[in-house]
Motif scaffolding. Structure first.
Motif, mmCIF file in Angstrom:
data_model
loop_
_atom_site.group_PDB
_atom_site.id
_atom_site.type_symbol
_atom_site.label_atom_id
_atom_site.label_comp_id
_atom_site.label_asym_id
_atom_site.label_seq_id
_atom_site.Cartn_x
_atom_site.Cartn_y
_atom_site.Cartn_z
ATOM 1 N N GLY A 100 2.132 6.757 22.857
ATOM 2 C CA GLY A 100 2.408 7.706 21.782
ATOM 3 C C GLY A 100 2.124 9.117 22.252
ATOM 4 O O GLY A 100 2.374 9.466 23.418
ATOM 5 N N TRP A 101 1.550 9.899 21.377
ATOM 6 C CA TRP A 101 1.303 11.306 21.710
ATOM 7 C C TRP A 101 0.351 11.427 22.909
ATOM 8 O O TRP A 101 0.380 12.440 23.619
ATOM 9 C CB TRP A 101 0.707 12.030 20.508
ATOM 10 C CG TRP A 101 -0.745 11.729 20.316
ATOM 11 C CD1 TRP A 101 -1.279 10.703 19.614
ATOM 12 C CD2 TRP A 101 -1.842 12.444 20.881
ATOM 13 N NE1 TRP A 101 -2.636 10.726 19.693
ATOM 14 C CE2 TRP A 101 -3.007 11.801 20.470
ATOM 15 C CE3 TRP A 101 -1.959 13.566 21.700
ATOM 16 C CZ2 TRP A 101 -4.275 12.216 20.835
ATOM 17 C CZ3 TRP A 101 -3.229 13.989 22.069
ATOM 18 C CH2 TRP A 101 -4.372 13.329 21.646
ATOM 19 N N ALA A 102 -0.490 10.384 23.130
ATOM 20 C CA ALA A 102 -1.475 10.463 24.217
ATOM 21 C C ALA A 102 -0.823 10.549 25.590
ATOM 22 O O ALA A 102 -1.506 10.764 26.592
ATOM 23 C CB ALA A 102 -2.413 9.263 24.151
ATOM 24 N N THR A 103 0.495 10.397 25.624
ATOM 25 C CA THR A 103 1.219 10.602 26.885
ATOM 26 C C THR A 103 0.911 11.984 27.466
ATOM 27 O O THR A 103 0.928 12.166 28.682
ATOM 28 C CB THR A 103 2.739 10.477 26.624
ATOM 29 O OG1 THR A 103 2.971 9.237 25.952
ATOM 30 C CG2 THR A 103 3.530 10.464 27.910
ATOM 31 N N VAL A 104 0.605 12.929 26.597
ATOM 32 C CA VAL A 104 0.337 14.289 27.094
ATOM 33 C C VAL A 104 -0.894 14.335 28.001
ATOM 34 O O VAL A 104 -1.016 15.227 28.830
ATOM 35 C CB VAL A 104 0.155 15.305 25.929
ATOM 36 C CG1 VAL A 104 1.386 15.359 25.065
ATOM 37 C CG2 VAL A 104 -1.086 14.990 25.114
ATOM 38 N N THR A 105 -1.774 13.362 27.872
ATOM 39 C CA THR A 105 -2.981 13.367 28.709
ATOM 40 C C THR A 105 -2.662 12.977 30.148
ATOM 41 O O THR A 105 -3.532 13.028 31.005
ATOM 42 C CB THR A 105 -4.054 12.415 28.166
ATOM 43 O OG1 THR A 105 -3.538 11.084 28.207
ATOM 44 C CG2 THR A 105 -4.458 12.754 26.754
ATOM 45 N N HIS A 106 -1.441 12.544 30.395
ATOM 46 C CA HIS A 106 -1.055 12.158 31.753
ATOM 47 C C HIS A 106 -0.210 13.220 32.438
ATOM 48 O O HIS A 106 0.276 13.006 33.537
ATOM 49 C CB HIS A 106 -0.289 10.829 31.720
ATOM 50 C CG HIS A 106 -1.172 9.671 31.417
ATOM 51 N ND1 HIS A 106 -1.131 8.493 32.116
ATOM 52 C CD2 HIS A 106 -2.138 9.513 30.496
ATOM 53 C CE1 HIS A 106 -2.038 7.664 31.623
ATOM 54 N NE2 HIS A 106 -2.647 8.265 30.638
ATOM 55 N N VAL A 107 -0.037 14.331 31.772
ATOM 56 C CA VAL A 107 0.826 15.365 32.350
ATOM 57 C C VAL A 107 0.117 16.075 33.500
ATOM 58 O O VAL A 107 0.638 16.175 34.603
ATOM 59 C CB VAL A 107 1.267 16.366 31.256
ATOM 60 C CG1 VAL A 107 1.962 17.567 31.874
ATOM 61 C CG2 VAL A 107 2.203 15.669 30.289
ATOM 62 N N CYS A 108 -1.074 16.565 33.242
ATOM 63 C CA CYS A 108 -1.836 17.229 34.304
ATOM 64 C C CYS A 108 -3.316 17.202 33.937
ATOM 65 O O CYS A 108 -3.692 16.853 32.813
ATOM 66 C CB CYS A 108 -1.351 18.665 34.515
ATOM 67 S SG CYS A 108 -1.627 19.736 33.107
#
Lengths: 590, 173
Positions: A100-108
């Protein structure tokens, strides 16, 4: 000897060959080991080299990101962006991107660092997640009270997951628990509902088809902050559970096999819930045949909203045994009845009596009545003709705002109930009126009546404060005529003979007119009227009366919108030409 | 804190009722704007209060270019006199409120410009503009995979392999 010597030589040759072969094998073994050692050392060297390169690349990536404006955003801005991502997290769910939104924690790294350092972002846990991930999310939320939601859509293609996946072996950090499933996977939830819940405030559970047996020791009796409990699909409900004593908002819905409480049990339980402000009982009122002739009447002093979805006579019985505040109640009744439709009339005096005063204490009265028998009133005489309090509109009723919402599925009784309503209530204070008449055409020999122009007159004739008029289905030419006769200019509003054609409705405060109809352009032979013709006329009258041009929200929903609205739009355009300030954007079809 | 330089009255017209402010961008462009327009910026409002306390006129130096500053002024001019809920100090956190159509068009700019605007809005403490920009950025990455997000945002994967494969980062939903 020579032969022997020759033999010996041959033997020696053979042996020598074998030995050489063996020795050669031995040599090759030694070579392989050497090679392997060489390979290993080379590999170690290369791995180290690769690690150095990876580290160098990583260092390069870090430096590149340091130059990237996106990864240099201040944390408070990133949190703001992430909050919007959370609000729209269903988009990820739909695309089956599991995090879900936690995908953003894998960006950088920077983004991850910011996300992990803000527990408030992890407050919401959306299941289904796997157990370890759910626990990880809860640990990231730290002291922020967690909201656990598992809202399963009926058409979902998500795989079924057992309740053990909820990872709710304790409820310590959970502030809200919202579970809604349709596939019977909430099979272990009973165990969860027995856990102590020190900060739990809201519980909203809906499950089907398997009903939920709510445990007697709900939350182990330890849910001091529990204020809102909604459980739809109960097999059993612990009406006297200590955890309910401070409840403010209670909804109980019957599931398959539900055992309805006795009247004494229900009333006794409600009597202990003195803080109750909202109460919804769905198909779980006591059976009238079970009810004793108890005269117990309980007070619900803070009640603001009451919803009963039950057979009519059970509603009647329940209303006979409660007292509600004198003002400000919102009442919603959805009742079915197989008996005479006249039984619905029992509700009105009870509603007044339950409020303990007259006129009605209600800000909203919504009655969704279904009966397969028609309501026949002898000689159009209302049973309430002698029931004066309902006719009162005195100063005490200054705050009375009746939102009358009749939604009769097949149009049965609409007109008759409306007659009763009009004869019983004063409609001078009516502000909102909804009428749902789904293509109502009474059968040839039915005693039910058509919805006539005079019916509209009864409703709208005195309702000068009406600001919201909404109709569903098609009420026949009467509505055309009513709209055509709507006057917005008080000077031209003259009462002639009641019900006479040409009598106008004075609706100066009308702000919302919503028509849901499939017959906008339908021509009624007897009157040659169409809604399409009269909508512009209504608007013209508003303009002529100098009423606020921006004040009317006009929504017309029709299946053949473009074709049917053609005339309306042309007329509106002509209005606009005449008055550049006129704005008809509200008439755009949706 | 911004650098504040004293200016003489001839630099800033609009004595008395028609109050004007002089804003100086990082590329040294002088922009005169009505105080009312910029009142949506809490930062500017606080500066103006400071001016009143000292009875001195000042220009406000801002750490972003005139191009960005003009965009912000355009936003503030459009909503001049309007009450926007997000600018209310007690406004609720971001939710699913509808997007204002004008804002959508206004923020239909490239990524870098969007970032400059949000930073400027953040600096100037214009909550409504910060919110609209944040929402626009969130819309850009909504429903995207990690790789897609990196590509859109121009960000490199700077995780070490250990960080990338740590148990806490794994989830299967």
């Amino acid at each position: 000897m020579e032969d022997g010597g020759a033999d010996g030589n041959r033997l020696e040759d053979v042996w020598s060959r074998t030995l050489r072969s063996r020795l050669s094998m031995h040599d090759s073994v030694h070579d392989t080991r050497r090679e392997r050692e060489l390979r290993d050392s080379t590999r170690i060297f290369m791995l180290a080299e690769r690690a150095d390169m990876v580290a160098a690349l990583h260092s390069l990536d870090v430096r590149i990101n340091a130059l990237s404006p996106m990864s240099r955003l201040p944390p408070e801005l990133l949190v703001h962006i992430f909050s919007y991502c959370i609000a729209e997290s269903r988009t990820w769910q739909k695309k089956n991107i599991g995090m879900g939104w936690a995908t953003v924690t894998h960006v950088c790294r920077w983004w991850r660092q910011v996300a992990l350092c803000n527990p408030i972002l992890w407050k919401h846990v959306y299941f289904p997640l796997n157990k370890s991930w759910a626990q990880e999310v809860m640990s990231r939320a730290k002291s922020a009270g967690v909201v656990v939601s598992w809202i399963q859509q009926p058409e979902t293609t998500q795989p079924k997951r057992p309740t053990s996946d909820l990872a709710l072996d304790k409820l310590d950090g959970i502030e809200q628990l919202r579970l809604n499933t349709f596939d019977g996977t909430l099979n272990d939830i009973e165990a969860i509902l027995q856990l102590s819940a020190p900060i739990l405030e809201v519980v909203d559970i809906s499950c089907s088809p398997r009903a939920l047996r709510v445990p007697t020791n709900l939350f182990g009796g330890d849910a001091p902050r529990l204020r809102s409990l909604s459980i739809r699909g109960c097999l059993e409900f612990p009406w006297t559970a200590p955890a309910l004593c401070n409840i403010v908002n209670l909804t109980v819905g019957k599931g398959n096999g539900f055992i309805n409480p006795t009247r004494a049990d229900l009333l006794g339980a409600l009597q202990t819930m003195q803080a109750l402000e909202q109460l919804a009982l769905i198909k779980c009122l006591p059976s009238v045949s079970h009810a004793s002739s108890s005269s117990l009447i309980i007070a619900l002093p803070h009640l603001q909203y009451l919803e009963l979805d039950e057979r009519l006579m059970r509603c009647v019985d329940f209303l006979q045994h409660i007292r509600m505040p004198a003002t400000g109640i919102k009442l919603r009744l959805h009742s079915t009845h197989n008996g005479p439709a006249t039984d619905y009339l029992l509700l009105f005096p009870l509603i007044t009596a339950a409020g303990g005063r007259t006129p009605s204490p209600f800000t909203t009265l919504s009655i969704d009545a279904q009966s397969r028998r028609n309501l026949a009133l002898e000689g159009n005489r209302s049973p309430f003709v002698d029931f004066e309090p309902w006719r009162s509109t005195g100063p005490d009723g200054a705050d009375l705002q009746l939102d009358v919402e009749w939604r009769l599925d097949m149009g049965w009784n609409t007109v008759d109930l409306l007659h009763v309503f009009c004869e019983t209530f004063s409609v001078t204070d009516l502000q909102k009126f909804y009428l749902d008449v789904v293509d109502y055409e009474p059968e040839p020999h039915s005693p039910a009546q058509k919805f006539e122009y005079t019916d509209w007159l009864r409703v709208l004739g005195s309702a000068k404060d009406l600001w919201h008029l909404e109709t569903w289905g098609h009420p026949g030419p009467a509505l055309c005529q009513a709209l055509a006769q709507t006057s917005l200019d008080g000077e031209h509003w003259q009462r002639s003979e009641p019900g006479a054609p040409g009598e106008a409705f004075f609706l100066p405060n009308l702000e919302t007119l919503k028509l849901y109809t499939s017959r906008l352009a339908h021509v009624f032979p007897e009157e040659q009227l169409t809604l399409r013709k009269f909508l512009p006329r209504l608007l013209q009258m508003r303009v002529g009366a100098g009423l606020p041009r921006m004040g009317l929200e006009l929504s017309v929903y029709s299946q053949r919108m473009e074709e049917e609205l053609q005339g309306v739009v042309e007329s509106l355009d002509s209005l606009q030409d005449a008055d550049p300030e006129y704005d008809h954007s509200g008439s755009d079809p949706e | 804190m911004p650098t504040i330089v004293s200016v003489d009255d001839s630099t800033v017209p609009g004595e008395g009722s028609s109050r004007l402010l002089l804003l100086v961008s990082s590329d040294n462009k002088h922009i005169v704007v009505e105080e009312d327009i910029m009142s949506r910026s809490r930062f500017i409002s606080k500066q103006v209060e400071g001016f009143e306390a000292t009875s001195q006129r000042h220009a406000i130096l801002l750490p972003f270019s005139s191009f960005v500053l003009n965009k912000v002024i355009e936003y503030c001019s459009h909503y001049r006199g309007y009450y926007l809920l997000e600018d209310d100090p007690d406004a609720a956190p971001p939710g699913r409120s509808p997007v204002r159509e004008w804002d959508q068009e206004f923020l239909d700019v490239d990524r870098n410009m969007l970032l400059r605007i949000i930073k400027a809005a953040h600096y100037l403490e214009i909550k409504s503009l910060v919110g609209s920009c944040a929402r626009a950025i969130a819309d850009m990455i909504r429903g995207k995979t990690t790789e897609e997000m990196r590509e859109i945002l121009g960000v490199e994967n700077d995780f070490t392999p250990e960080e990338e494969h740590s148990p806490s980062s794994k989830c299967t939903g």
